[in-house]
Design an enzyme around this catalytic site. Structure first.
Site, PDB file in Angstrom:
ATOM      1  NE  ARG A   5      10.747  34.817   1.388  1.00 28.11           N
ATOM      2  CZ  ARG A   5      11.535  35.736   0.843  1.00 28.11           C
ATOM      3  NH1 ARG A   5      12.804  35.437   0.587  1.00 28.11           N
ATOM      4  NH2 ARG A   5      11.072  36.936   0.565  1.00 28.11           N
ATOM      5  CB  THR A   6      13.534  28.115   5.320  1.00 32.30           C
ATOM      6  OG1 THR A   6      14.875  28.555   5.182  1.00 32.30           O
ATOM      7  CG2 THR A   6      13.525  26.760   6.034  1.00 32.30           C
ATOM      8  CB  THR A   7       9.266  25.525   2.045  1.00 31.46           C
ATOM      9  OG1 THR A   7      10.135  24.433   1.688  1.00 31.46           O
ATOM     10  CG2 THR A   7       9.386  26.615   0.993  1.00 31.46           C
TER      11      THR A   7
END
Length: 239
Positions: A5-7
């Site tokens: 996931r892109t955090t």
């Protein structure tokens, strides 16, 4: 294999601002991409012309913006292909429909805890209402349709100027001058902004995106508010 996931956004663009004027809608953005606090690219456009009918721009993560644009172009192509299947249908994707589509896309992505890290501006001409359309969609899927919009730091630094100077009967030249003034304010005050910008407009005749150009800011740093003599702590010219 674990899912990734892109955090947080990595390579980002800053504010996009826009306004409705008498006869059309106009938006502006600079062409700087930042990698954290480092200026990565000075000539990367963030305004897109979709089928000469819709303007799309966004602040935030640039790779996510590229994916959004790919989705939008695929949707526009699908609408065109479907309309060609019948001689009785001449259907093209309206700006307001794209705005609603992006609302659903952004909401779905955030609900899966993998949002697009962008605030998107959509502009175009509403043929049914015969008037310009301007709206935004943020990373949570929240939408806004207004005569004045701004993303990023533009909501804090440019919006007060736009609200003060905007009129419903602004000419195209006045609209351009107002957006350029707002972009200068962002260049002076936002450390992720650049003086190299693009403007785009949409009228009943179609949409146009300008080539990137430099704002004239040669006298900006010589303004009285920027100058104070050495040792002049209170700014009155004395000691």
């Amino acid at each position: 294999m674990s899912k990734q996931r892109t955090t947080q956004p990595i390579t980002t663009g800053t504010s996009v601002i826009g306004l409705v004027y008498d006869g059309g809608v106009m938006i502006a953005a600079d062409t700087l991409l930042s990698y954290g606090s480092m200026a990565k690219s000075f000539n990367t456009p963030r305004l897109y012309n979709i089928e000469d009918r819709i303007l799309l721009g966004a602040s935030g993560e640039y790779s996510d913006l590229q994916e959004i644009v790919a989705k939008v172009k695929a949707l526009a192509l699908q609408e065109t292909t479907n309309s060609m299947e019948s001689i009785y249908v001449d259907r093209k994707l309206p700006a307001k429909s794209l705005w609603n589509y992006l609302r659903a896309v952004m909401y779905q992505k955030r609900s899966k805890m993998n949002p697009y890290w962008n605030d998107v501006v959509v502009a175009g001409w509403d043929d049914q209402a015969d008037k310009p359309f301007l709206g935004t969609v943020d990373k949570l899927g929240t939408t806004l349709q207004e005569n004045l919009v701004a993303t990023g730091f533009g909501g804090y630094l440019a919006m007060p100027l736009l609200r003060e100077k905007w009129r419903s009967d602004l000419s195209e030249g006045e609209a351009r001058a107002l957006l350029e003034d707002a972009m200068k304010v962002l260049f002076y005050r936002d450390c992720r902004a650049s003086a190299r910008i693009q403007l785009a407009k949409c009228t009943s005749d179609g949409c146009i995106v300008s080539e990137p150009y430099e704002l004239d800011h040669s006298n900006g740093w010589n303004a009285p508010s920027m100058i104070r003599a050495a040792g002049d702590l209170d700014g009155d010219g004395g000691w």
